[in-house]
Motif scaffolding. Structure first.
Motif, PDB file in Angstrom:
ATOM      1  N   TYR A   3      83.731  74.768 105.003  1.00  0.00           N
ATOM      2  CA  TYR A   3      83.168  74.392 103.716  1.00  0.00           C
ATOM      3  C   TYR A   3      82.346  75.549 103.155  1.00  0.00           C
ATOM      4  CZ  TYR A   3      84.476  69.877 105.536  1.00  0.00           C
ATOM      5  OH  TYR A   3      85.188  68.844 106.069  1.00  0.00           O
ATOM      6  N   CYS A   4      82.388  75.668 101.836  1.00  0.00           N
ATOM      7  CA  CYS A   4      81.614  76.703 101.165  1.00  0.00           C
ATOM      8  C   CYS A   4      80.144  76.269 101.124  1.00  0.00           C
ATOM      9  CB  CYS A   4      82.137  76.908  99.749  1.00  0.00           C
ATOM     10  SG  CYS A   4      81.135  78.025  98.757  1.00  0.00           S
ATOM     11  N   THR A   5      79.243  77.145 101.602  1.00  0.00           N
ATOM     12  CA  THR A   5      77.816  76.779 101.613  1.00  0.00           C
ATOM     13  C   THR A   5      77.228  76.773 100.211  1.00  0.00           C
ATOM     14  OG1 THR A   5      77.216  79.085 101.990  1.00  0.00           O
ATOM     15  CG2 THR A   5      77.407  77.685 103.935  1.00  0.00           C
ATOM     16  N   GLU A   6      77.937  77.368  99.250  1.00  0.00           N
ATOM     17  CA  GLU A   6      77.429  77.413  97.883  1.00  0.00           C
ATOM     18  C   GLU A   6      77.811  76.169  97.087  1.00  0.00           C
ATOM     19  OE1 GLU A   6      75.436  79.717  96.600  1.00  0.00           O
ATOM     20  OE2 GLU A   6      75.420  80.776  98.509  1.00  0.00           O
ATOM     21  N   CYS A   7      79.083  75.754  97.193  1.00  0.00           N
ATOM     22  CA  CYS A   7      79.549  74.685  96.314  1.00  0.00           C
ATOM     23  C   CYS A   7      80.201  73.522  97.071  1.00  0.00           C
ATOM     24  CB  CYS A   7      80.510  75.239  95.267  1.00  0.00           C
ATOM     25  SG  CYS A   7      82.095  75.723  95.954  1.00  0.00           S
ATOM     26  N   SER A   8      80.235  73.594  98.413  1.00  0.00           N
ATOM     27  CA  SER A   8      80.753  72.520  99.266  1.00  0.00           C
ATOM     28  C   SER A   8      82.268  72.324  99.214  1.00  0.00           C
ATOM     29  CB  SER A   8      80.086  71.176  98.939  1.00  0.00           C
ATOM     30  OG  SER A   8      78.706  71.274  99.000  1.00  0.00           O
ATOM     31  N   ARG A  17      87.010  83.225 101.800  1.00  0.00           N
ATOM     32  CA  ARG A  17      86.297  83.370 100.537  1.00  0.00           C
ATOM     33  C   ARG A  17      86.580  82.153  99.671  1.00  0.00           C
ATOM     34  NH1 ARG A  17      84.292  87.832  97.637  1.00  0.00           N
ATOM     35  NH2 ARG A  17      84.151  87.393  95.407  1.00  0.00           N
ATOM     36  N   CYS A  18      85.519  81.601  99.087  1.00  0.00           N
ATOM     37  CA  CYS A  18      85.668  80.411  98.261  1.00  0.00           C
ATOM     38  C   CYS A  18      86.363  80.747  96.946  1.00  0.00           C
ATOM     39  CB  CYS A  18      84.298  79.803  97.978  1.00  0.00           C
ATOM     40  SG  CYS A  18      84.361  78.402  96.861  1.00  0.00           S
ATOM     41  N   ALA A  19      87.445  80.033  96.647  1.00  0.00           N
ATOM     42  CA  ALA A  19      88.193  80.293  95.418  1.00  0.00           C
ATOM     43  C   ALA A  19      87.467  79.736  94.195  1.00  0.00           C
ATOM     44  CB  ALA A  19      89.586  79.679  95.521  1.00  0.00           C
ATOM     45  N   ASP A  20      86.596  78.765  94.419  1.00  0.00           N
ATOM     46  CA  ASP A  20      85.890  78.127  93.311  1.00  0.00           C
ATOM     47  C   ASP A  20      84.735  78.974  92.793  1.00  0.00           C
ATOM     48  OD1 ASP A  20      87.480  75.948  93.127  1.00  0.00           O
ATOM     49  OD2 ASP A  20      86.217  74.651  94.372  1.00  0.00           O
ATOM     50  N   CYS A  21      83.890  79.433  93.723  1.00  0.00           N
ATOM     51  CA  CYS A  21      82.667  80.094  93.273  1.00  0.00           C
ATOM     52  C   CYS A  21      82.544  81.515  93.808  1.00  0.00           C
ATOM     53  CB  CYS A  21      81.445  79.279  93.690  1.00  0.00           C
ATOM     54  SG  CYS A  21      81.102  79.345  95.446  1.00  0.00           S
ATOM     55  N   GLY A  22      83.507  81.955  94.637  1.00  0.00           N
ATOM     56  CA  GLY A  22      83.443  83.311  95.159  1.00  0.00           C
ATOM     57  C   GLY A  22      82.522  83.439  96.353  1.00  0.00           C
TER      58      GLY A  22
HETATM   59 ZN   LIG Z   1      82.220  77.805  96.673  1.00  0.00          ZN
END
Ligand SMILES: [Zn+2]
Length: 135
Positions: A3-8, A17-22
């Motif tokens: 899970y992305c720690t920035e946007c979940s 690397r998160c595709a949603d928020c980078g």
């Molecule tokens: Zn993210």
């Protein structure tokens, strides 16, 4: 799953690397929990806003209990003051429930203050009695 720690957002383990928020920090569910972060499927789509803050976990628990009793979705987030390293707790509720939550929290705060006063008064009385027995 990671899970992305920035946007979940949820990802396969191979993704870095998160595709949603980078965001580049993708961690497992256990680590998310440990950090007090919600997983994508747990995230309430409503916007949560700060209803109040407390400086001890007991008050935080009491505030959460009051709101849960009123069926207001709530979560408490432990924070830490950067300069003093003192912990504090942020109580969050959905934005549309804030008007309902605020008077409940004020009542609870008043109640806690009254209890603290009473405890102080009781301690004072006890002190007087102790003094009295000496004379
Ligand atoms: Zn993210």
């Amino acid at each position: 799953m990671k899970y992305c720690t920035e946007c979940s957002s949820e990802y396969q383990d191979s993704v870095t690397r998160c595709a949603d928020c980078g965001g580049t920090e993708l961690v497992g569910a256990a680590e998310m929990k440990k950090r007090g972060l919600l997983l994508a499927n747990e995230v309430d789509t409503r916007k949560f806003v700060r209803a109040t803050t407390t400086d001890d976990p007991l008050s935080s628990d009491a505030m959460v209990a009051v709101l849960e009793g009123a069926e207001i979705p709530v979560f408490a987030r432990p924070r830490r003051d950067d300069s003093t390293a003192m912990p504090w707790w942020e109580i969050l509720v959905p934005e549309d429930q804030l008007a309902k939550a605020t008077p409940l929290l004020k009542d609870e705060r008043d109640k806690m203050a009254a209890n603290a006063d009473e405890a102080a008064k009781a301690a004072e009385e006890e002190e007087k009695e102790t003094e009295g027995t000496g004379s």
